[in-house]
Design an enzyme around this catalytic site. Structure first.
Site, short mmCIF file in Angstrom:
data_model
loop_
_atom_site.label_atom_id
_atom_site.label_comp_id
_atom_site.label_asym_id
_atom_site.label_seq_id
_atom_site.Cartn_x
_atom_site.Cartn_y
_atom_site.Cartn_z
N SER A 124 0.83 -1.21 0.00
CA SER A 124 0.00 0.00 0.00
C SER A 124 0.87 1.25 0.00
O SER A 124 1.95 1.27 0.59
CB SER A 124 -0.86 -0.02 1.26
OG SER A 124 -1.47 1.22 1.46
N TYR A 148 -1.69 -0.92 10.86
CA TYR A 148 -2.00 -1.51 9.56
C TYR A 148 -0.84 -1.28 8.58
O TYR A 148 -0.34 -2.21 7.94
CB TYR A 148 -3.29 -0.92 8.97
CG TYR A 148 -3.44 -1.20 7.50
CD1 TYR A 148 -3.69 -2.49 7.05
CD2 TYR A 148 -3.27 -0.19 6.54
CE1 TYR A 148 -3.79 -2.77 5.69
CE2 TYR A 148 -3.37 -0.46 5.18
CZ TYR A 148 -3.63 -1.75 4.76
OH TYR A 148 -3.71 -2.02 3.42
N LYS A 152 2.05 -3.89 6.57
CA LYS A 152 2.39 -3.94 5.14
C LYS A 152 3.90 -3.86 4.95
O LYS A 152 4.49 -4.59 4.15
CB LYS A 152 1.70 -2.81 4.39
CG LYS A 152 0.19 -2.96 4.30
CD LYS A 152 -0.20 -3.98 3.26
CE LYS A 152 -1.43 -4.75 3.66
NZ LYS A 152 -1.82 -5.81 2.75
#
Ligand code: NAD
Ligand code: WQD
Length: 339
Positions: A124, A148, A152
């Site tokens: 991302s 989050y 990643k």
């Protein structure tokens, strides 16, 4: 040989299943439905006219992964499965580290034990944190600002380490998505968030169909042309097509490769509202409220590396993105739940 798609029932995974099946690959899907619905599988089959094997279960289930890799001749994994809500990851970080990071470790372990050497991973733009400048190239500094985002980056690093440990054997293509929106032009699959949407486009489409009253625009005092934040929105079908190029790249090159998947063009929140209104003829009532904590002012990609090395170029503009988002929502006002 088959492609294993983890998170196959999700928003991007379902569009990728369609593109992968239409490109002639054999697909095996895996999903726990923690954030998706089984109905999407019927829709994928209806769009493509093709059947595919699907396993319902969790990627942290080692026995299930062993079964999948034993029962199928998988040569590449496209790895979408993961939890993705930034705010929720701040509230429940362990769930994110366990699901996203431990899940990927379990998956990689099974891949290596079964001789599967190629992986395409859903990373991302959030790994860049607050960008120093835009457009953002792949070698920009990394600094995710949420649990989050850190999952990643950790997964990217795990895959890097695996590639150097098994040099000459493994290939990993890390795809850093910007802001995927839109839906398949058939209107049969699309984004179906649970509860109140966190993201801009599903919020707009739910206002347009009357499920929500008005859009709250988070902040009107950013240092941008109209005061609202700028993002790089990309049509989910263009994004899914990028995965076909990535599969081919993983088959022809070794080691780690990283690519931004974005259009390179930024739109502010107010520009997206205007584009949606122009594309659909529906007016979106909105109100400017306080900033949302953690939002960066401007974020858009330098996608030239993907163009150069993957020969991938997004084809659909913001008008098409808005039309297809609305086509999906208006045909499925309650998402996959409607009968
Ligand atoms: P999504 O939630 O719609 O899809 C993810 C799918 O993974 C869901 O169907 C969910 O049920 C499944 N899943 C989650 N944990 C699982 C587990 N342990 N085992 C099996 N299945 C599991 O999300 P999406 O928007 O399609 O995103 C796909 C991937 O792309 C995610 O990894 C996400 O982090 C990444 N990504 C998404 C965006 C975005 O804006 N949508 C942007 C950048 C990156
Ligand atoms: C876009 C703009 C909001 C909702 C997120 C994740 C990122 C990536 C993509 C996974 C922002 C504004 C939004 C609303 C608003 N996902 N907005 N009212 O924040 O760029 O990125 O999704 O990797 O990690 O952070 O996308 O769609 O949430 O927001 O004003 O109700 O719309 O403030 O400026 P974002 P978004």
């Amino acid at each position: 040989m088959a492609i294993l798609i983890t998170g196959a029932a999700g928003y991007i995974g379902s569009h990728c299943c369609v593109e992968t099946l239409e490109a002639g690959y054999q697909v095996v899907g895996l999903d726990s439905f923690v954030n998706s619905k089984p109905e999407v599988l019927n829709r994928i089959k209806a769009i493509t006219g093709r059947d595919f094997l699907f396993y319902r279960g969790d990627m942290r289930d080692k026995d299930l992964l062993d079964r999948i890799f034993t029962e199928n001749q998988v040569d590449t994994v496209i790895h979408f499965a993961g939890l993705k809500a930034v705010g929720e990851s701040v509230e429940r970080p362990l769930d994110y580290y366990d699901n996203n990071v431990c899940g990927t470790v379990t998956l990689c372990d099974a891949m290596l034990r079964h001789g599967v050497r190629r992986v395409v991973f859903s990373s991302s733009a959030t790994v860049y944190g607050t960008p120093e400048r835009c457009p953002i190239p792949e070698d920009a500094p990394l600094g995710p600002e949420s649990p989050y985002g850190r999952t990643k980056l950790m997964i990217e690093e795990i895959l890097r380490d695996l590639c150097s440990a098994k040099e000459g054997l493994l290939s990993a293509v890390l795809l850093r998505y910007f802001n995927p929106i839109g839906a398949h032009p058939s209107g049969m699959i699309g984004e179906d968030p649970q509860g109140i949407p966190n993201n801009l486009m599903p919020y707009i489409t739910q206002v347009a169909c009357g499920r929500l009253e008005e859009l709250k625009v988070f902040g009107g005092d950013y240092d941008t042309p109209d005061g609202t934040p700028v993002r790089d929105y990309i049509h989910v079908v263009d994004l899914a097509k990028g995965h076909i190029r990535a599969i081919e790249k993983a088959a022809s090159s070794k080691g780690v490769m990283v690519y931004n998947l974005g259009t390179g063009r930024g739109y502010s929140v107010l520009e997206v509202i205007k584009a949606f209104e122009a594309a659909t003829g529906i007016s979106i009532p909105y109100r400017i409220v306080d900033r949302r904590p953690g939002d960066v002012p401007v974020c858009y990609a330098d996608p030239s590396k993907a163009l150069r090395e993957l020969q991938w170029r997004p084809e659909m503009d913001i008008n098409q993105m808005c039309r297809d988002s609305w086509n999906w929502q208006s045909r499925n006002p309650m998402g996959y739940d409607a009968r």
